[in-house]
Design an enzyme around this catalytic site. Structure first.
Site, short mmCIF file in Angstrom:
data_model
loop_
_atom_site.label_atom_id
_atom_site.label_comp_id
_atom_site.label_asym_id
_atom_site.label_seq_id
_atom_site.Cartn_x
_atom_site.Cartn_y
_atom_site.Cartn_z
N LYS A 174 0.87 -1.19 0.00
CA LYS A 174 0.00 0.00 0.00
C LYS A 174 0.90 1.24 0.00
CE LYS A 174 -1.88 3.27 2.16
NZ LYS A 174 -1.90 4.40 1.30
N GLY A 227 6.51 5.48 8.26
CA GLY A 227 5.65 6.66 8.24
C GLY A 227 5.70 7.36 9.58
N SER A 228 4.60 8.02 9.90
CA SER A 228 4.57 8.85 11.12
C SER A 228 4.42 7.99 12.37
CB SER A 228 3.39 9.82 11.03
OG SER A 228 2.19 9.08 10.96
N VAL A 231 0.58 7.11 13.18
CA VAL A 231 0.00 5.95 12.50
C VAL A 231 0.70 4.66 12.95
CG1 VAL A 231 -0.38 4.84 10.26
CG2 VAL A 231 -0.79 7.29 10.51
N GLU A 249 9.25 1.95 11.16
CA GLU A 249 10.26 3.01 11.05
C GLU A 249 9.52 4.33 10.96
OE1 GLU A 249 13.32 3.00 11.61
OE2 GLU A 249 13.60 0.84 11.66
N CYS A 283 13.45 11.40 6.68
CA CYS A 283 13.33 11.03 8.10
C CYS A 283 14.66 11.23 8.82
CB CYS A 283 12.88 9.59 8.23
SG CYS A 283 13.90 8.46 7.30
N GLN A 330 1.04 19.22 4.07
CA GLN A 330 2.41 19.28 4.60
C GLN A 330 2.86 20.74 4.74
OE1 GLN A 330 3.61 16.52 5.70
NE2 GLN A 330 5.45 17.49 6.50
N GLU A 384 8.95 16.65 15.56
CA GLU A 384 9.33 16.54 14.15
C GLU A 384 8.49 17.51 13.32
OE1 GLU A 384 8.11 13.07 11.74
OE2 GLU A 384 10.20 12.90 11.12
#
Ligand code: NAP
Length: 482
Positions: A174, A227-228, A231, A249, A283, A330, A384
């Site tokens: 996905k 991702g974040s 989530v 990660e 990241c 963003q 972040e």
């Protein structure tokens, strides 16, 4: 001119039709890079079912034969290298040289794990008993779900797909909705390379609905997510209920420590590169520069001067160093943090505004921003931001710099700029991060080595290199009397 349409890929078939979503160029929102089929929970269910059906034959295929398919896919990507890189700049906004670097990396990743097909070593150990042979062989985990972000839209799907496949797993991928095309090209290459139907499945669409369906799909046995934190933590809780193998990660707040004995000019370049290249949307980007008191003023001045000279624009144009933020959400997030920074520590020393006029009005461009005299309790020193915003902090000495560097919940990457070798080893021993650089930018990693963070940034086995095999395979241990 009508926009190209990209379907989902389920059980070896391209499925278009039904609801679609747009993939727009963040440097020019009038430009639609493509229309993508908006997958549903039913599509995820079908994809997971196809992956389960394909699993026994794929797992039984000799690993070198699986590797040959990865080699072929790498060759197909190589032939389309220029086109795929240009598309990546169009869908994600990074500069063309950055896109080329990323596509090259995906090709290298496919070849690296293709070669693993001829190794994929298990273990051999002597038994305590006479005439007993002991060994352990690797076996796949099963059907794995891969959920990826938009910031490395090709390399991250590649560094999950390739080790998953070589270990004999079947997958449902996905991709991020903001940049699904680069991952689609990987799947297209695997399809053309002859991957058996059902082994790889691609379902694009909204993370919430598809994520729930993926975690809930009965055949899925493992989840690799990048991702974040928001989530990732939610997925972890849900996956744990089903006792799924999971790897996360996530975010970072990466420091670059600049000591007084550093090579001054290269330290300035490394901080600027780490903070602003790829629009700060890595990241591993530097978001805190922690500078020793003795050179603080001079370093800040040079940093601000270099930052103001960065050329921001459409990443497809030659000479542009910094592209746009990926989308409206963003840029809104980044602007919100800039306003927080203004309230916390005053006017930024560089940038701090959205660029406008000319071509800027059609995209999501921010002037690279430097806040000075940031202290550790400020929001912009802790959270972040994921954009071109740098917090510069003053450290009394090396120990104070280490204390500040470790004073966040994250632990993804870190950098130090120094010519003192003892300090380098102190830093390697004391820095709480999974990826450390010395006299280099905090970002810029290679695929042959373990990748991933510590503390709140990551969970589970590392990605890339040999380390990835630990997530995507399990051991079957044999005791054999002869
Ligand atoms: P994100 O919003 O967490 O999205 C990542 C992926 O998860 C996307 O495919 C997204 O789909 C999907 N998703 C969203 N909600 C979901 C849910 N409820 N269940 C399952 N999946 C869901 O992150 P992002 O904005 O794409 O990426 C930026 C973040 O990634 C930053 O925090 C960055 O630090 C982190 N990152 C970490 C690494 C690393 O290796 N540590 C590398 C790159 C990026 P949609 O796109 O459809 O929402």
């Amino acid at each position: 001119m009508s926009s190209p349409v990209f379907g989902n890929y389920i059980d070896g078939e391209w499925i278009a039709g039904g609801p679609m979503f747009e993939n727009r160029n963040p440097a020019n929102i009038d430009d639609i890079a493509g229309l993508f089929a908006r997958g549903s929970a039913a599509d995820v269910e079908a994809a997971a079912g196809a992956a389960a059906a394909a699993l026994p034959a794929w797992a039984a295929m000799p690993a070198p034969a699986r590797g040959n398919i990865l080699y072929k896919a790498a060759d197909i990507l190589d032939r389309r290298f220029e086109m795929i890189a240009a598309e990546m700049t169009r869908e994600e906004g990074k500069t063309l040289p950055e896109s080329k670097g990323e596509v090259r990396r995906s090709i290298n990743i496919f070849r690296y794990y293709a070669a693993e097909g001829a190794r994929l070593a298990g273990m051999l150990a002597p038994s305590e008993r006479e005439r007993v042979q002991t060994f352990a062989v690797r076996k796949p985990v099963g059907v794995v779900a891969l959920i990826t972000p938009w910031n490395f839209p090709s390399a991250i799907p590649a560094w999950k797909l390739a080790p998953a496949l070589i270990c004999g797993n079947t997958v449902v991928l996905k991709p991020a909705s903001a940049a699904p095309l680069s991952a689609w090209r990987l799947v297209e290459a695997l399809h053309e390379a002859g991957i058996p139907k059902g082994v790889v499945n691609y379902v694009a669409g909204p993370g919430g609905a598809l994520g729930d369906a993926l975690i809930g799909a009965r055949p899925v046995r493992g989840v690799s997510f990048t991702g974040s934190c928001q989530v990732g933590y939610k997925l972890h809780a849900e996956a744990s209920r089903r006792r799924l193998r999971i790897q996360l990660e996530m975010g970072g707040k990466n420091p670059t420590i600049v000591l007084a004995d550093a090579d001054f000019n290269s330290a300035v370049e490394n901080v600027v590169n780490g903070a602003f290249f790829s629009t700060g949307q890595k990241c591993t980007a530097t978001s805190r520069a922690i500078v020793e008191d003795a050179i603080y003023g001079r370093f800040l001045e040079a940093l601000v001067e270099r930052t103001k000279r960065l050329k921001v624009g459409d990443g497809s144009q030659a000479g542009v160093e910094i592209g746009p933020c990926v989308d409206d959400a963003q840029i809104q997030t980044v602007m919100r943090y800039i306003e927080i920074g203004r309230k916390e520590c005053g006017e930024p020393r560089a940038g701090g505004f959205r660029l406008s006029g000319g071509g800027y009005d059609k995209g999501y461009f921010i002037a690279p921003t430097v806040f000075a005299d940031v202290t550790e309790s400020m929001t912009i020193a802790q959270e972040e931001i994921f954009g071109p915003v740098l917090a510069v902090m003053r450290a009394r000495d090396f120990d104070d710099a280490m204390r500040l560097a470790n004073g966040v919940p994250f632990g993804l990457s870190a950098s130090i700029q120094t010519t003192n070798v003892s300090r380098v080893f102190e830093y390697i021993s004391r820095m709480e991060a999974g990826l450390l650089t010395v006299n280099l930018p905090s970002a810029g990693v290679e695929y042959q080595l373990p990748f991933g963070g510590t503390k709140d940034s990551s969970f589970g086995p590392k990605e890339q290199g040999q380390a990835a095999l630990e997530f995507y395979s399990d051991f079957k241990t044999v005791y054999l009397k002869y």
